[in-house]
Design a protein around this motif. Sequence first.
Motif: not given
Length: 229
Positions: A22, A27-28, A58-60, A75-79
């Motif tokens: 974070v 994100e992104g 969490w979406r990674i 890629r860190f897409v969504l917390q």
Amino acid sequence: MDLPSWTDEKFGTMKRAALWLVTVVGEGNVFTKADLREAFPGTAQIDRRMRDLRDHGWRIDTNREDSSLESHEQRFVLQGEPVWEPGKGRPKSSVAITATQRREIIAKDGNFCRSCGISGGQIYAGTYEAAQLDIARRQVRRADGSTEVELVTECNRCRVGGRGLTSDLGDVLGEVRRLGQMERKLLAGWVAKDRRDFSDLERLWADYRSLPEESREKVRQELALKDGI
């Protein structure tokens, strides 16, 4: 509200990894395995602790979900759930799927994605990307209203798009009961073969639907010309 520092060792590794994503990655954005290990030097199983965040929403993405990524990138897409907050981030009850279970589930599912029907290794239409099959956890709402998690085979595209999806078995059974005798017999045949054979006309309709508007207009003109409309 200010976030705790990801370097604060009073938090467990998973919570620190979440805070690092974070506050450092964002994100992104893309990070590498080397970035992760540099941030957490000497921390055992940091990759696994990072993956544990997926159980908390969490979406990674890796290159299995995002073909633009290299094998060493994520890629860190969504917390998801703020696991560092009191009472959050508790271990989920889901059990890891073994390699043997994975093979058995894919075999029972016919060796193709149950959402779109593509087989492993098959090329997605209009691309050079090959489908990869994996196991997804799907929420299924039973006819009695209870919800359980079941395992299903999906390709990398559908697995990402289907996250958070709940299948409603009660609705499906209700629709089956409303079918007429002929429709019920037709559906039973598809179920027995575990596939539906589409007619040339149905495939043509699907191809038409995928065309841009300018091309769709040319098809409409062709149909009007042949029919004398």
